[in-house]
Design an enzyme around this catalytic site. Structure first.
Site, PDB file in Angstrom:
ATOM      1  N   HIS A 522      -6.143  14.130   5.277  1.00 30.37           N
ATOM      2  CA  HIS A 522      -4.866  14.596   4.742  1.00 30.37           C
ATOM      3  C   HIS A 522      -4.249  15.692   5.616  1.00 30.37           C
ATOM      4  CE1 HIS A 522      -2.491  16.331   1.070  1.00 30.37           C
ATOM      5  NE2 HIS A 522      -1.703  15.781   1.968  1.00 30.37           N
ATOM      6  N   HIS A 527      -0.344  16.079   8.176  1.00 29.36           N
ATOM      7  CA  HIS A 527       0.476  17.295   8.227  1.00 29.36           C
ATOM      8  C   HIS A 527       0.480  17.942   9.612  1.00 29.36           C
ATOM      9  CE1 HIS A 527       1.398  18.130   3.894  1.00 29.36           C
ATOM     10  NE2 HIS A 527       0.461  17.205   3.745  1.00 29.36           N
ATOM     11  N   HIS A 713       0.372   9.113   4.941  1.00 30.26           N
ATOM     12  CA  HIS A 713       0.361  10.292   4.074  1.00 30.26           C
ATOM     13  C   HIS A 713       0.401   9.896   2.600  1.00 30.26           C
ATOM     14  CE1 HIS A 713       2.215  13.713   1.858  1.00 30.26           C
ATOM     15  NE2 HIS A 713       1.260  14.355   2.512  1.00 30.26           N
ATOM     16  N   ASN A 717      -2.398  11.096  -0.103  1.00 31.54           N
ATOM     17  CA  ASN A 717      -1.927  12.236  -0.894  1.00 31.54           C
ATOM     18  C   ASN A 717      -1.690  11.916  -2.361  1.00 31.54           C
ATOM     19  OD1 ASN A 717      -0.696  15.106  -0.957  1.00 31.54           O
ATOM     20  ND2 ASN A 717       0.868  13.824  -1.906  1.00 31.54           N
ATOM     21  N   ILE A 868       4.910  17.141   0.739  1.00 31.30           N
ATOM     22  CA  ILE A 868       4.087  17.795  -0.274  1.00 31.30           C
ATOM     23  C   ILE A 868       2.648  17.726   0.185  1.00 31.30           C
ATOM     24  CG2 ILE A 868       3.693  15.730  -1.638  1.00 31.30           C
ATOM     25  CD1 ILE A 868       4.227  19.275  -3.036  1.00 31.30           C
TER      26      ILE A 868
END
Length: 868
Positions: A522, A527, A713, A717, A868
């Site tokens: 993650h 990110h 993602h 997530n 997020i």
């Protein structure tokens, strides 16, 4: 300048005015002076720039027209909430003399900023269709800038195709965004600044309060890492190489370019979800402190279920509905009639069956359709071998005797040859840091290997779990090998103790996988690795560039959420260190992994082949065929990947008909050079980097960027709460070794197996904090823009590009239908599993144009970006 009867062009200005309640920038003045400004100043003005007639004073630039103010017609009080407003503007502009407008200068004389969305001129003589100036940018008072705010039309231009008279404006804008303008200041940036620069991860520790962390990234650092956006904050007092931080939860106290910040709806949702989640943890935390039976521990599994059951029911109050309609953000923050205070949502994994998570079938199924479904690999040699160097013999101690009885009539060699053995191998991932990790308070973690057998119905069966710890030399200093023990599934005739030991073995394996998911799958692999692309795109590619238009939707909110993560999640003492087993060593592990990160292997087909779960197949529409046919993540992922790559291919070929055009694109070449040499500078010399000399390389690279930012993602997530909201299913920490006969822990296994399990995995405090956190992270916001959707309908004037995008959207909608159909097939057992929870994480949700069906915790939908 122009006569009384000069022709006029009539336009519409669409903007969003800053509201009384602005959660992004609470420090700004609440009382607006806009109404007074409208009486005493020019308000907002616009000046057109010609794309075809030169300025007589500077023939390299387009002629700039007169300044015309936006007509407000009536005075406006500052709105309670953000909303679009459209106003008229009339330009004195003779197209025959001044040419076709190609850009516009906007000046804001108000005291407060506004979000300019578009300026549209409907009828322009000699021009087909309206002229639309795209902005989607915050505009501050003109005195805050030392340059003009220039916005271009929605036409798409390679640098060489840009109208010559607009090129200087294009180049000026890029210099401003790079921070290269001579009047731009260094130091701590302000909200109004629009500077995109790189920095190291030197803001995670707090040396001034005796809580330092090493700097990640940089040529002198032993910890390679991607770059982040620079904030320019002051250095800490004790270590000038570290950047100071300030953390007041939910308040932005750091610089992120304003156009990268959450919009009003996103910020309201983010704040509301955080308030609701941690409010749901208040009562359990209070119970923990007052518990006299087992202080700071769950009493039993029923005690865990109380996190989701009970609470205080809110009665029906008609006045609440009226209040929600008047002020929509309250709907997210406040409980609605029928809701329960101090209660967490029921996670999907226990919603239909509270004990399904305990089964071997569900344990294995989640490796194909769970939270971390892209780690499992095909076993290609037995016993499994380690690639660690300098740690002695780290090869597996699993023998044929451990697993032969689980293979039916197959031998181990035959099972490998027939592609029937798979492994979830975290041994090498954790072994190098295991001594340090296990020296942390209340922590004992193993390095694990889990072997699985592919059954005839395409489900996986766990057949052995190996738990290993470092073996030290006689001095107790150097790791010279591994102490390993292998556990196998109990038979029906085995006693309850053996069943509990097996449950614990699965839990230790899940702890490894949960930590890897949080830190690598993650954080690092979505990110962190995407942020350099965001920065480089804004610095090197003009907003009129086709690749900027292609990628920009997939960067929305990423810099902002990453900055939030550095403040609250991955920082020293942050939520990761509090709740995930590597603790303060987490980011060092992620640095070790980044050292071997390969951008080209992030493309899904390449990843599947590398892991041995697929093979090349020219007859397949995706170029690969899966060795596990019922592999929901891979099946859905390949369909989405193919749709992305086909869209990118069709789009790029509109602007790059040949490789020569690409090679001569100075902005594109500068972009890719900066991504490689600066943004990912610590691994710039890796041979796998594409050279960016062919259209094929560009297509694959852009498709990979979009895949990482959207589908990958989404897969790792938005299922966090559904699978890990019930911590026994996905524990993030373990606190003691496997119980051995003759110990009090083993006696607890014999007398109270549930408490033995609870005392081993994540503590009550860690569980409540961790579950509250992932409740926030698993929510889709109400303004989500999904893959195949565009926030701005007029994103381009190019009909070919719009037609290709419509085709892409329809392909995704077709994929939605196929996913629904597959989830209804009982023969595809991995799509629902014992928990009866259908796999929807790669359901695009493109057809949901208002976003309502996926808002909240729904475990479905692929947003365009990492937000997020």
């Amino acid at each position: 300048m122009l006569g009384l009867f000069t022709p006029r062009l009539k336009g519409k200005v669409t903007l969003v005015r800053r509201s009384v309640i602005d959660l992004n920038h609470p420090g700004d003045a609440v009382i607006s002076h806009d109404t007074w400004d409208e009486l005493t100043t020019k308000g907002v003005t616009c000046q057109l720039i010609s794309s075809t007639v030169a300025d007589p004073n500077d023939e390299s630039r387009g002629l700039v027209g007169d300044e015309h103010h936006v007509d407000y017609s009536v005075f406006h009080l500052q709105p309670i909430i953000h909303s679009d407003s459209t106003y008229d503007v009339t330009f004195k502009w003779d197209v025959k003399k001044l040419g076709i407008p190609g850009a516009v200068i906007v000046r804001n004389y108000h005291a407060t900023q506004f979000l300019l969305k578009t300026i549209t001129i409907e009828q322009v003589p000699g021009h087909r269709g309206p002229i639309v100036f795209l902005a989607n940018s915050w505009v501050y008072n003109t005195d805050k800038y030392h340059y003009n705010r220039v916005f271009f039309t929605n036409d798409t231009y390679l640098p060489s195709k840009m109208p010559a008279l607009l090129r200087p404006y294009r180049e000026d804008e890029l210099r401003i965004l790079r921070g290269d303008h001579p009047k731009q200041e260094n130091g701590e940036y302000k909200d109004r600044d629009r500077v995109y620069r790189y920095d190291l991860y030197n803001d995670l520790g707090d040396p001034d309060n005796n809580n330092p962390r090493p700097t990640l990234g940089g040529p002198d650092s032993p910890y390679p890492y991607p770059r982040r956006g620079r904030t320019g904050r002051k250095p800490t007092k004790l270590d000038p190489t570290c950047e100071s931080t300030n953390v007041v939860p939910l308040l932005q106290q750091f610089y992120v370019p304003r156009d990268e910040c959450f919009n009003h709806a996103k910020k309201a949702d983010f704040t509301a979800y955080a308030i609701k989640a941690f409010k749901g943890g208040i009562l359990p935390l209070a119970r923990e402190q007052l518990d006299r039976i087992t202080p700071r521990e769950f009493d039993d599994f029923d005690d865990i279920y109380k996190l989701y059951d009970g609470g205080l029911r809110i009665p029906d109050i008609p006045a609440l509905d009226a209040l929600f309609k008047a002020f929509p953000p309250l709907r997210s923050i406040s409980p609605a009639p029928g809701d329960f205070l101090f209660k967490m949502p029921m996670p999907d994994v226990i919603k239909e069956d509270k004990v399904a998570w305990r089964t071997d079938d569900e344990f294995a199924r989640e490796m194909l359709a769970g939270l971390n479904p892209h780690i499992i690999t095909r076993l290609q040699e037995f016993p499994p071998r380690s690639s660690l160097d300098g740690y002695g013999d780290q090869n597996s101690k699993i023998t044929p005797d451990h697993i032969q009885h689980s293979l039916g009539r197959l031998t181990v060699d035959k099972a490998i040859a027939d592609n029937r053995l798979f492994i979830l191998d975290h041994h090498d991932n954790f072994m190098p840091q295991l001594l340090k990790i296990n020296n942390l308070w209340d922590t004992f973690v193993y390095a694990t290997r889990t072997l699985l057998f592919l059954q005839d119905d395409d489900t996986l069966k766990p057949i052995a779990i190996e738990l290993s710890t470092p073996r030290l030399d006689d001095l107790g200093i150097k790791v010279v090998g591994a102490d390993s023990k292998v556990y196998t599934p109990p038979s029906e005739s085995d006693n309850k103790v053996q069943h509990t030991i097996w449950q614990l073995a699965k839990a230790y394996a899940a702890v490894n996988d949960s930590a890897w998911h949080a830190l690598i799958s993650h954080w690092l692999h979505t990110h962190a690795v995407i942020e350099p692309f965001v920065i480089a795109t804004n610095r090197q590619l003009s907003v009129t560039h086709p690749i900027h238009k292609l990628l920009q939707p997939h960067y929305r909110d990423t810099m902002m959420i990453n900055a939030q993560a550095r403040q609250l999640l991955i920082n020293a003492g942050g939520f990761f260190e509090m709740t995930v087993c590597p603790g303060e060593y987490a980011l060092r592990i992620s640095s070790d992994v980044y050292r071997n990160w390969n951008f080209t292997e992030q493309a899904l087909p390449v990843d599947l082949i590398k892991r041995g779960v697929a093979k090349e197949d020219k007859d397949s529409p995706y170029g690969v065929s899966l060795l596990i046919k019922d592999y929901p993540y891979a099946v859905d992922g390949l369909a989405v990947w193919s749709a992305i790559e086909n869209w990118v291919d069709e789009y790029c070929k509109i602007y790059y008909p040949t490789d020569d055009v690409l090679q001569n694109d100075v902005e594109l070449q500068a972009w890719w050079k900066e991504v490689r040499e600066v943004g990912h500078g610590d691994i710039k010399d890796q041979p796998w980097w594409p050279n960016m000399t062919t259209v094929k390389e560009l297509v694959r690279s852009c498709a990979t960027i979009i895949w990482i930012a959207s589908a990958l993602h989404a897969a790792v997530n938005f299922g966090q709460y559904s699978y890990a909201g019930y911590l026994p299913n996905r524990p993030t920490a373990s606190r003691r070794p496997m119980p051995e006969p003759g110990t009090k822990e083993y006696q607890e296994v014999e007398t109270n197996p549930d408490m033995a399990f609870i005392h081993t995995i994540t503590s009550q405090f860690q569980s409540i904090i961790g579950v509250s956190l992932i409740e926030v992270l698993s929510n889709h916001s109400s303004d989500e823009v999904y893959l195949g959707q565009r926030e701005e309908p007029q994103w381009t004037s190019d009909d070919k590009a719009k037609k290709a995008f419509q085709k892409f959207s329809q392909n995704l909608i077709n994929i939605e239908g196929r996913i629904i159909n597959m989830n209804e097939k009982q023969s595809l057992k991995n799509r629902n599993g014992p928990a009866k929870f259908p796999y929807m994480l790669l359901y695009p949700n493109t057809s949901d144009t208002d976003g309502e069906s996926a808002t909240g915790i729904t475990a479905k939908g692929i947003p365009n970006s990492i937000s997020i």
